[in-house]
Design an enzyme around this catalytic site. Sequence first.
Site, PDB file in Angstrom:
ATOM      1  CD  GLN A 155      -2.943  -1.218   2.239  1.00 24.72           C
ATOM      2  OE1 GLN A 155      -2.634  -1.886   3.208  1.00 24.72           O
ATOM      3  NE2 GLN A 155      -4.068  -0.546   2.175  1.00 24.72           N
ATOM      4  NE  ARG A 161      -0.053  -5.112  11.866  1.00 26.53           N
ATOM      5  CZ  ARG A 161      -1.049  -5.080  10.984  1.00 26.53           C
ATOM      6  NH1 ARG A 161      -1.778  -3.985  10.832  1.00 26.53           N
ATOM      7  NH2 ARG A 161      -1.328  -6.137  10.248  1.00 26.53           N
ATOM      8  CG  HIS A 213      -0.931  -6.390   5.131  1.00 26.26           C
ATOM      9  ND1 HIS A 213      -1.062  -5.716   6.332  1.00 26.26           N
ATOM     10  CD2 HIS A 213      -2.005  -6.015   4.402  1.00 26.26           C
ATOM     11  CE1 HIS A 213      -2.152  -4.976   6.318  1.00 26.26           C
ATOM     12  NE2 HIS A 213      -2.751  -5.132   5.149  1.00 26.26           N
ATOM     13  CG  ASN A 251      -3.414  -7.654   7.733  1.00 26.90           C
ATOM     14  OD1 ASN A 251      -3.487  -7.081   8.816  1.00 26.90           O
ATOM     15  ND2 ASN A 251      -4.223  -7.379   6.726  1.00 26.90           N
ATOM     16  CD  GLU A 270      -4.825  -2.779   9.465  1.00 24.04           C
ATOM     17  OE1 GLU A 270      -5.904  -2.472   8.905  1.00 24.04           O
ATOM     18  OE2 GLU A 270      -3.994  -3.551   8.963  1.00 24.04           O
ATOM     19  CD1 TRP A 315      -5.816   2.345   7.360  1.00 22.93           C
ATOM     20  CD2 TRP A 315      -4.152   0.881   7.694  1.00 22.93           C
ATOM     21  NE1 TRP A 315      -5.331   1.984   6.134  1.00 22.93           N
ATOM     22  CE2 TRP A 315      -4.310   1.087   6.310  1.00 22.93           C
ATOM     23  CE3 TRP A 315      -3.157   0.007   8.144  1.00 22.93           C
ATOM     24  CZ2 TRP A 315      -3.513   0.444   5.373  1.00 22.93           C
ATOM     25  CZ3 TRP A 315      -2.372  -0.636   7.214  1.00 22.93           C
ATOM     26  CH2 TRP A 315      -2.559  -0.412   5.836  1.00 22.93           C
ATOM     27  CD  GLU A 348      -8.126   0.740   2.039  1.00 24.58           C
ATOM     28  OE1 GLU A 348      -7.081   1.000   2.647  1.00 24.58           O
ATOM     29  OE2 GLU A 348      -8.795  -0.293   2.246  1.00 24.58           O
ATOM     30  CD1 TRP A 349      -6.506  -3.031   1.069  1.00 22.46           C
ATOM     31  CD2 TRP A 349      -4.997  -3.902  -0.329  1.00 22.46           C
ATOM     32  NE1 TRP A 349      -5.392  -3.399   1.815  1.00 22.46           N
ATOM     33  CE2 TRP A 349      -4.466  -3.935   0.984  1.00 22.46           C
ATOM     34  CE3 TRP A 349      -4.210  -4.403  -1.361  1.00 22.46           C
ATOM     35  CZ2 TRP A 349      -3.182  -4.424   1.280  1.00 22.46           C
ATOM     36  CZ3 TRP A 349      -2.935  -4.899  -1.073  1.00 22.46           C
ATOM     37  CH2 TRP A 349      -2.449  -4.911   0.220  1.00 22.46           C
TER      38      TRP A 349
END
Length: 542
Positions: free
Chosen positions: A59, A116, A161, A206, A423, A472, A479-480
């Site tokens: 990301q 993280r 992740h 994740n 998160e 987060w 964002e995916w």
Amino acid sequence: MPESSRATTTHRRLLLLCFLSSSALCFVLSEPVEAEEEIVSRSHFPDGFLFGTTTSAYQIEGAYLDDGKGLSNWDVFCHVPGNIKENGNGDTADNHYNLFLEDIELMHSLGVTAYRLSISWTRILPRGRYGEVNPMGIMFYNRILDHLVLKGIEPFVTIHHHDIPQELADRYGGWLSPLMQEDFVHFARICFESFGHKVKHWATINEANLFVDMAYIRGWYPPSHCSPPFGKCSAGNSDVEPLIALHNMILAHGKAVKIYRQEFQGKQGGSIGIVLHAMWYEPLRANNELDQQAVTRGLAFGVGWLLDPLVYGDYPSEMRLFLGDALPRFTVDEMDYLKGSIDYIGINHYLTLYAKDCLHSSCAPGGSDHAIRGYVYTTGDRDGVPIGQPTGNARFFVVPGGLKNIVNYMKQRYNNMPMYVTENGYAPPPGEEVQLNQILHDVKRIDYHKSYLAAVASSIRDGADVRGYFAWSLMDNFEWIDGYTVRYGLYYVDRTTLKRIPKISALWYRDFLANSSGNGLDLTQYHGRLEQDLRVAGLEDL
Ligand code: FCB
């Protein structure tokens, strides 16, 4: 720890009643209780509580083919037009690969005590097990870890992740194959060997439970597998494949932990856990026994699916009851090494939804009448009224009490083992951030973090062993499937210049961590400081 004041609004206290030792015989009841007021300060948390920000490799890193990195499944997926909103991709992302020093400086200026991050599999192993280790990848993460340690920021490292080597996707369809277990163990071992002396908190995977839903039930994430009525994909079986994929991920986790404990943990002194997507449910029909049972089932099929094997060695009994032989079985040996294979639970929390029973009641079409969904229909609204303020994700609403409830549920179900909120964060609904100044003056994000932090503080006061909270996200990022259209960051990232610009939530977090704000927030103070920051950065005309 000082008592914080309480407000008069009510929410529900969780009561978990269990009979015998079977989780099938557990019922979740909720009773109205006083909600905590959203007054929170750092002093409400125990000494040593980790306050951090969080990101993931794909990301933010970009540099998708630099310095020997191989192609990941997300690199390939994003390059297919139409897969991602506005055809976004992680090719450049936030260019953290080249700007990581600046980003660590941002975190240092916030005063976080932890960060993280996740490791890009293909930066370390461009072709998975079928190629060499990439020394440039090892060097990159070592430099990050060294600089974090130098700045007094504790690294909290997720090994996997979402992004896997495309080579493994091509060879055996990714997590559908048990061969992935050996690949993951190979990758994890290299991470322990290369970084373990600097990492005190490892998370293996994740949100495996959300990932299989997105990739194998809905088909939204690669490899885009699904079947009707869950979606229309060219391949897949939504009733069966997620069970196989998660089974492989659970075993991969168990095997990696076994190795960590046998060969590394003693000398490196870290802890190892897993991060799950931890949702909370409220009964759709208030005081309806069937919907109360749907809440219990929904939690078993959501949380228990992943965590019960890692704590107790097997899937929840209600899953076995409803899924029968479609649910894979663990051998005695596997149960043995899975049981107790987490030192802590990583909680990613974004959503509370209403749950409705579909075993005895009729439900809307879409799959909730299938065993894979536990015969539970979930929705964000009751009679047209949303369960909380809407956000940038159609299924995420602002319900701070949900975090307190899920933490208390974990505490009961898993014997109050250590927990970290790995998160939690807020993105505004589409349309609320048109102008840059709307993006930067993110009052709702401040309110969000304050109220969820208050929920955590309240759970701790009630005895929950929560040890950290990670916002987060540090900065807006990829964002995916939403690409760059949805923003969770404390920092705004200009998509042309990639400049990081603090939002007022970053200024608030900095003050919160310095223990000098949080209550009676004077927003004008932040607006003024933001303007000043922008002037200093020569960005006043933005
Ligand atoms: C979580 C993911 C994280 C991010 C947030 C908004 O489910 O773990 O990568 O996308 O949602």
